[in-house]
Every structure is written in C-alpha cells, then in structure tokens.
Scaffold this motif. Structure first.
Motif, PDB file in Angstrom:
ATOM      1  N   VAL A   1       0.824  -1.200   0.000  1.00 61.03           N
ATOM      2  CA  VAL A   1       0.000   0.000   0.000  1.00 61.03           C
ATOM      3  C   VAL A   1       0.863   1.257   0.000  1.00 61.03           C
ATOM      4  O   VAL A   1       0.602   2.200  -0.754  1.00 61.03           O
ATOM      5  CB  VAL A   1      -0.993  -0.004   1.189  1.00 61.03           C
ATOM      6  CG1 VAL A   1      -1.795   1.282   1.240  1.00 61.03           C
ATOM      7  CG2 VAL A   1      -1.922  -1.212   1.098  1.00 61.03           C
ATOM      8  N   ASP A   2       1.913   1.288   0.807  1.00 59.88           N
ATOM      9  CA  ASP A   2       2.760   2.482   0.831  1.00 59.88           C
ATOM     10  C   ASP A   2       3.417   2.727  -0.521  1.00 59.88           C
ATOM     11  O   ASP A   2       3.615   3.861  -0.931  1.00 59.88           O
ATOM     12  CB  ASP A   2       3.789   2.436   1.959  1.00 59.88           C
ATOM     13  CG  ASP A   2       4.845   1.370   1.799  1.00 59.88           C
ATOM     14  OD1 ASP A   2       4.639   0.408   1.032  1.00 59.88           O
ATOM     15  OD2 ASP A   2       5.889   1.499   2.449  1.00 59.88           O
ATOM     16  N   ARG A   3       3.714   1.663  -1.229  1.00 58.57           N
ATOM     17  CA  ARG A   3       4.331   1.801  -2.561  1.00 58.57           C
ATOM     18  C   ARG A   3       3.376   2.512  -3.517  1.00 58.57           C
ATOM     19  O   ARG A   3       3.789   3.369  -4.306  1.00 58.57           O
ATOM     20  CB  ARG A   3       4.720   0.424  -3.101  1.00 58.57           C
ATOM     21  CG  ARG A   3       5.319   0.461  -4.475  1.00 58.57           C
ATOM     22  CD  ARG A   3       6.737   1.013  -4.442  1.00 58.57           C
ATOM     23  NE  ARG A   3       7.285   0.933  -5.787  1.00 58.57           N
ATOM     24  CZ  ARG A   3       7.972   1.910  -6.354  1.00 58.57           C
ATOM     25  NH1 ARG A   3       8.233   3.016  -5.700  1.00 58.57           N
ATOM     26  NH2 ARG A   3       8.423   1.779  -7.569  1.00 58.57           N
ATOM     27  N   MET A   4       2.101   2.183  -3.449  1.00 62.32           N
ATOM     28  CA  MET A   4       1.129   2.837  -4.317  1.00 62.32           C
ATOM     29  C   MET A   4       1.045   4.327  -3.998  1.00 62.32           C
ATOM     30  O   MET A   4       0.988   5.162  -4.895  1.00 62.32           O
ATOM     31  CB  MET A   4      -0.241   2.199  -4.184  1.00 62.32           C
ATOM     32  CG  MET A   4      -1.242   2.821  -5.106  1.00 62.32           C
ATOM     33  SD  MET A   4      -2.812   2.042  -4.876  1.00 62.32           S
ATOM     34  CE  MET A   4      -3.857   3.270  -5.551  1.00 62.32           C
ATOM     35  N   PHE A   5       1.044   4.663  -2.710  1.00 60.24           N
ATOM     36  CA  PHE A   5       1.015   6.064  -2.318  1.00 60.24           C
ATOM     37  C   PHE A   5       2.283   6.779  -2.787  1.00 60.24           C
ATOM     38  O   PHE A   5       2.239   7.939  -3.189  1.00 60.24           O
ATOM     39  CB  PHE A   5       0.854   6.195  -0.805  1.00 60.24           C
ATOM     40  CG  PHE A   5      -0.570   6.087  -0.349  1.00 60.24           C
ATOM     41  CD1 PHE A   5      -1.267   7.218   0.043  1.00 60.24           C
ATOM     42  CD2 PHE A   5      -1.222   4.860  -0.324  1.00 60.24           C
ATOM     43  CE1 PHE A   5      -2.583   7.123   0.456  1.00 60.24           C
ATOM     44  CE2 PHE A   5      -2.539   4.762   0.086  1.00 60.24           C
ATOM     45  CZ  PHE A   5      -3.227   5.898   0.473  1.00 60.24           C
ATOM     46  N   GLU A   6       3.404   6.070  -2.747  1.00 62.41           N
ATOM     47  CA  GLU A   6       4.672   6.660  -3.176  1.00 62.41           C
ATOM     48  C   GLU A   6       4.701   6.909  -4.673  1.00 62.41           C
ATOM     49  O   GLU A   6       5.018   8.015  -5.123  1.00 62.41           O
ATOM     50  CB  GLU A   6       5.833   5.745  -2.776  1.00 62.41           C
ATOM     51  CG  GLU A   6       7.181   6.312  -3.126  1.00 62.41           C
ATOM     52  CD  GLU A   6       8.303   5.382  -2.712  1.00 62.41           C
ATOM     53  OE1 GLU A   6       9.316   5.354  -3.428  1.00 62.41           O
ATOM     54  OE2 GLU A   6       8.162   4.685  -1.694  1.00 62.41           O
ATOM     55  N   ILE A   7       4.371   5.910  -5.473  1.00 58.69           N
ATOM     56  CA  ILE A   7       4.497   6.070  -6.928  1.00 58.69           C
ATOM     57  C   ILE A   7       3.462   7.031  -7.504  1.00 58.69           C
ATOM     58  O   ILE A   7       3.715   7.656  -8.525  1.00 58.69           O
ATOM     59  CB  ILE A   7       4.472   4.717  -7.687  1.00 58.69           C
ATOM     60  CG1 ILE A   7       3.159   3.983  -7.482  1.00 58.69           C
ATOM     61  CG2 ILE A   7       5.646   3.861  -7.302  1.00 58.69           C
ATOM     62  CD1 ILE A   7       3.032   2.707  -8.305  1.00 58.69           C
ATOM     63  N   THR A   8       2.319   7.181  -6.847  1.00 62.73           N
ATOM     64  CA  THR A   8       1.314   8.135  -7.323  1.00 62.73           C
ATOM     65  C   THR A   8       1.569   9.538  -6.776  1.00 62.73           C
ATOM     66  O   THR A   8       0.959  10.496  -7.236  1.00 62.73           O
ATOM     67  CB  THR A   8      -0.105   7.701  -6.894  1.00 62.73           C
ATOM     68  OG1 THR A   8      -0.188   7.687  -5.473  1.00 62.73           O
ATOM     69  CG2 THR A   8      -0.469   6.352  -7.494  1.00 62.73           C
ATOM     70  N   GLY A   9       2.442   9.653  -5.789  1.00 61.78           N
ATOM     71  CA  GLY A   9       2.702  10.949  -5.174  1.00 61.78           C
ATOM     72  C   GLY A   9       1.661  11.332  -4.140  1.00 61.78           C
ATOM     73  O   GLY A   9       1.725  12.406  -3.549  1.00 61.78           O
ATOM     74  N   ALA A  10       0.701  10.469  -3.888  1.00 58.21           N
ATOM     75  CA  ALA A  10      -0.391  10.783  -2.967  1.00 58.21           C
ATOM     76  C   ALA A  10       0.095  10.949  -1.528  1.00 58.21           C
ATOM     77  O   ALA A  10      -0.513  11.699  -0.760  1.00 58.21           O
ATOM     78  CB  ALA A  10      -1.473   9.710  -3.028  1.00 58.21           C
ATOM     79  N   PHE A  11       1.173  10.297  -1.148  1.00 63.50           N
ATOM     80  CA  PHE A  11       1.633  10.423   0.235  1.00 63.50           C
ATOM     81  C   PHE A  11       2.054  11.854   0.548  1.00 63.50           C
ATOM     82  O   PHE A  11       2.073  12.261   1.699  1.00 63.50           O
ATOM     83  CB  PHE A  11       2.743   9.414   0.557  1.00 63.50           C
ATOM     84  CG  PHE A  11       4.111   9.832   0.114  1.00 63.50           C
ATOM     85  CD1 PHE A  11       4.946  10.533   0.961  1.00 63.50           C
ATOM     86  CD2 PHE A  11       4.556   9.522  -1.154  1.00 63.50           C
ATOM     87  CE1 PHE A  11       6.205  10.927   0.551  1.00 63.50           C
ATOM     88  CE2 PHE A  11       5.820   9.899  -1.570  1.00 63.50           C
ATOM     89  CZ  PHE A  11       6.639  10.618  -0.713  1.00 63.50           C
ATOM     90  N   ARG A  12       2.354  12.646  -0.480  1.00 63.70           N
ATOM     91  CA  ARG A  12       2.719  14.052  -0.250  1.00 63.70           C
ATOM     92  C   ARG A  12       1.519  14.904   0.155  1.00 63.70           C
ATOM     93  O   ARG A  12       1.680  16.007   0.649  1.00 63.70           O
ATOM     94  CB  ARG A  12       3.374  14.638  -1.490  1.00 63.70           C
ATOM     95  CG  ARG A  12       4.793  14.108  -1.677  1.00 63.70           C
ATOM     96  CD  ARG A  12       5.375  14.637  -2.921  1.00 63.70           C
ATOM     97  NE  ARG A  12       4.874  13.769  -3.984  1.00 63.70           N
ATOM     98  CZ  ARG A  12       5.181  13.876  -5.245  1.00 63.70           C
ATOM     99  NH1 ARG A  12       5.956  14.841  -5.649  1.00 63.70           N
ATOM    100  NH2 ARG A  12       4.719  13.038  -6.126  1.00 63.70           N
ATOM    101  N   VAL A  13       0.319  14.401  -0.067  1.00 62.10           N
ATOM    102  CA  VAL A  13      -0.898  15.127   0.275  1.00 62.10           C
ATOM    103  C   VAL A  13      -1.270  14.908   1.742  1.00 62.10           C
ATOM    104  O   VAL A  13      -1.826  15.792   2.384  1.00 62.10           O
ATOM    105  CB  VAL A  13      -2.061  14.668  -0.639  1.00 62.10           C
ATOM    106  CG1 VAL A  13      -3.375  15.291  -0.237  1.00 62.10           C
ATOM    107  CG2 VAL A  13      -1.734  14.963  -2.100  1.00 62.10           C
ATOM    108  N   PHE A  14      -0.960  13.752   2.257  1.00 60.79           N
ATOM    109  CA  PHE A  14      -1.357  13.356   3.606  1.00 60.79           C
ATOM    110  C   PHE A  14      -0.217  13.531   4.597  1.00 60.79           C
ATOM    111  O   PHE A  14       0.948  13.386   4.235  1.00 60.79           O
ATOM    112  CB  PHE A  14      -1.753  11.870   3.639  1.00 60.79           C
ATOM    113  CG  PHE A  14      -2.962  11.534   2.823  1.00 60.79           C
ATOM    114  CD1 PHE A  14      -4.228  11.644   3.365  1.00 60.79           C
ATOM    115  CD2 PHE A  14      -2.830  11.089   1.518  1.00 60.79           C
ATOM    116  CE1 PHE A  14      -5.349  11.316   2.623  1.00 60.79           C
ATOM    117  CE2 PHE A  14      -3.939  10.761   0.766  1.00 60.79           C
ATOM    118  CZ  PHE A  14      -5.202  10.875   1.317  1.00 60.79           C
ATOM    119  N   ARG A  15      -0.571  13.761   5.858  1.00 60.96           N
ATOM    120  CA  ARG A  15       0.397  13.556   6.933  1.00 60.96           C
ATOM    121  C   ARG A  15       0.362  12.056   7.180  1.00 60.96           C
ATOM    122  O   ARG A  15      -0.709  11.484   7.374  1.00 60.96           O
ATOM    123  CB  ARG A  15      -0.006  14.316   8.193  1.00 60.96           C
ATOM    124  CG  ARG A  15       0.330  15.788   8.116  1.00 60.96           C
ATOM    125  CD  ARG A  15       0.094  16.446   9.447  1.00 60.96           C
ATOM    126  NE  ARG A  15      -1.275  16.274   9.862  1.00 60.96           N
ATOM    127  CZ  ARG A  15      -2.102  17.274  10.154  1.00 60.96           C
ATOM    128  NH1 ARG A  15      -1.688  18.510  10.107  1.00 60.96           N
ATOM    129  NH2 ARG A  15      -3.334  17.037  10.524  1.00 60.96           N
TER     130      ARG A  15
END
Length: 150
Positions: A113-127
């Motif tokens: 799951v963290d990989r998906m957030f990383e490759i889409t850049g979505a983790f930069r939106v969330f704390r």
C-alpha cells in the motif's frame, strides 16, 4: 455468519440478485472498524483487508458518517492492498475534511500500500505517521507534514 462488532462494518453480504456485496469468493476480505480516540475528538478508522472497487463501500460509509469529526486518522496497518478506487476515496475524504476545517491523516502504511502512495505521489498530500499511537500523540498539530514519513 458472525455479526460485526460495535463500530465494525463487514463486506460479507451475499451478492444475491441485487448485485450488492462483493463477488463470490471475495466475501469476508474487508472490514472497517471505527473507534473514537479516548480523550480526543479524533476518530480512528481502521480498514482491514483488500480495499478495491468491490469493497470500498464500508470505508466510504464510515468516512461519510464521521466526516464532521475534527480529525480522522485512517489506520492503514491492516490494509493488504489498495487500488485506485481506495486511493481516490481517501483523497476525496481528505479534501472534504479540509474544506470543513478538519483533518484526515494516515497511519501505519505498509507494503504494498505504501508503494502505491509513493508512486502516485499521494503520500505528499497526507500527513503519514508510523502508527496510530504516533498520530494520536501528534494530535494533528505537529509531527509529520504532508510528504513526510514518520
């Protein structure tokens, strides 16, 4: 079939003829637990299993039901999988929370799951916090910033 515990929504309905519920063979693979964080106005939403197009409704329901909470922490430690449907749901829920003066943070992201957030850049939106305890200790006022990984 066991009934869900308090604050738990299970995706295990028989699809029947109405098309409700997951397809056969995908039952009982996704639940959502919702608990208020003791001593705070934070609500912890904990999806468990595989979050995808077929299972997203319990999480959507939980996030909509608790959307007025000042802060929601989504405990992702029980997620084994998240597709674009789940990611989009979380992004929209965060946008709604911010619009109403609230917050939606993530905790416990694990592979894949963290990989998906990383490759889409979505983790930069969330704390994003290492776990729920760290998120609650930060109480949304410090700690991780969007794009940080605690």
């Amino acid at each position: 079939m066991d009934s869900p515990g308090e604050g738990e929504v299970r995706m295990d309905r028989d699809p029947g003829t109405s098309g409700e519920g997951p397809p056969p063979g995908r039952r009982d693979r996704f639940t959502v637990r919702v608990e208020p964080a003791w001593g705070t106005e934070t609500v912890v939403v904990a999806p468990v299993g595989e979050l995808d197009h077929d299972t997203v409704e319990p999480l959507r329901t939980a996030l909509e039901k608790h959307g007025e909470a000042p802060r929601i922490v989504v405990d992702c430690s029980g997620l084994d999988f998240c597709d674009s449907t789940g990611l989009n749901l979380l992004l929209r829920a965060r946008a709604r929370a911010v619009e109403t003066g609230g917050e939606l943070d993530l905790a416990g992201l694990r592979p894949p799951v963290d990989r998906m957030f990383e490759i889409t850049g979505a983790f930069r939106v969330f704390r994003v916090y290492a776990d729920v305890q760290e998120a609650l200790a930060a109480d949304g006022t410090g700690g991780a910033r969007p794009g940080d990984r605690a």
